[in-house]
Design a protein around this motif. Sequence first.
Motif, short mmCIF file in Angstrom:
data_model
loop_
_atom_site.label_atom_id
_atom_site.label_comp_id
_atom_site.label_asym_id
_atom_site.label_seq_id
_atom_site.Cartn_x
_atom_site.Cartn_y
_atom_site.Cartn_z
N PHE A 32 49.81 8.70 31.83
CA PHE A 32 49.13 9.87 32.38
C PHE A 32 49.23 11.10 31.48
N LEU A 33 50.07 11.06 30.45
CA LEU A 33 50.24 12.24 29.60
C LEU A 33 48.95 12.70 28.93
N PRO A 34 48.15 11.80 28.31
CA PRO A 34 46.92 12.29 27.68
C PRO A 34 45.96 12.96 28.65
N MET A 35 45.99 12.56 29.92
CA MET A 35 45.10 13.20 30.90
C MET A 35 45.63 14.56 31.32
N ALA A 36 46.96 14.72 31.33
CA ALA A 36 47.56 15.99 31.75
C ALA A 36 47.71 16.98 30.59
N PRO B 60 46.82 19.36 27.50
CA PRO B 60 45.65 20.11 27.03
C PRO B 60 45.05 19.47 25.78
N GLU B 61 43.74 19.43 25.70
CA GLU B 61 43.07 18.76 24.60
C GLU B 61 43.43 19.37 23.25
N MET C 54 46.67 17.83 22.00
CA MET C 54 46.46 16.47 21.50
C MET C 54 45.69 16.49 20.18
N ALA C 55 44.69 17.35 20.08
CA ALA C 55 43.90 17.43 18.86
C ALA C 55 44.76 17.84 17.67
N ALA C 56 45.62 18.85 17.86
CA ALA C 56 46.49 19.29 16.78
C ALA C 56 47.52 18.22 16.42
N SER C 57 48.02 17.50 17.43
CA SER C 57 48.99 16.44 17.16
C SER C 57 48.36 15.30 16.37
N LEU C 58 47.15 14.90 16.75
CA LEU C 58 46.47 13.83 16.03
C LEU C 58 46.14 14.26 14.61
#
Length: 265
Positions: A108-112, A114-115, A118-122
């Motif tokens: 559930f982490l990717p849904m919770a 903030p985009e 996740m974008a910066a992490s990727l």
Amino acid sequence: MPFVRWLRRNLVVIAGLVTLGYLLLPNVVVTVFSFNKPKGRFNYEWQAFSLDAWKNPCGVADMCGSLSLSLQIALWATIGATVLGTMIAFALVRYRFRARGAVNSLIFLPMAMPEVVMAASLLTLFLNMGAQLGFWTILIAHIMFCLSFVVTAVKARVMSMDPRLEQAAQDLYAGPVQTFVRVTLPIAAPGIAAGALLAFALSFDDFIITNFNAGSTVTFPMFVWGSAQRGTPVQINVIGTTMFIVAVLFVLAAMLLGKRKNKAV
């Protein structure tokens, strides 16, 4: 009073229709302005009725190229996320293993999250790996954030399945593969289809994660964002209206198929 009694009986229906109308209002505006002929660069004010944009939807340079790229990425991301998500959902529901609870929570982490995080992490991951930003980094990123939605949809369907149906197939000498193909997969198909459609919509529509990991590659949402800085061509409304009509047709087709199956039963 008769009107008050009627209002009380139909209050929920009226509230639902008002809410639906509010949600569909932006789609109506997009559709109406797809027939506009603006005098300037911006398609924000109604000027005159015209079919020019519908006759030439690829009249804007690079727009159809970015649209084709977004459709390709969405298709491959849907396939990847659906296959992986379905296997993960079955594993989480049917098997017991160490850290199963932790995996359930991590899904559930990717849904919770903030985009933008996740974008910066990727992006950090890809840069540390020395990967060249472009089509493949976008595809990997889309599969990663669509995966959670597919797992959630399929998992809900698998949890509601009656295991006695598979046991009955095995009692009738069906092998594991035959049982899965003829019993398990058809029952789980609605959940898998829902997860796949959700993954496609999320992938096609994504801007934040794509913008971080695209490099010089331009998808349709990025093209729309860039065009908004200089002017908004009417063809963007045409593409948006077409996508909306296709989505509505899919929903209607699914409803008709469901009604036919219920009548057959």
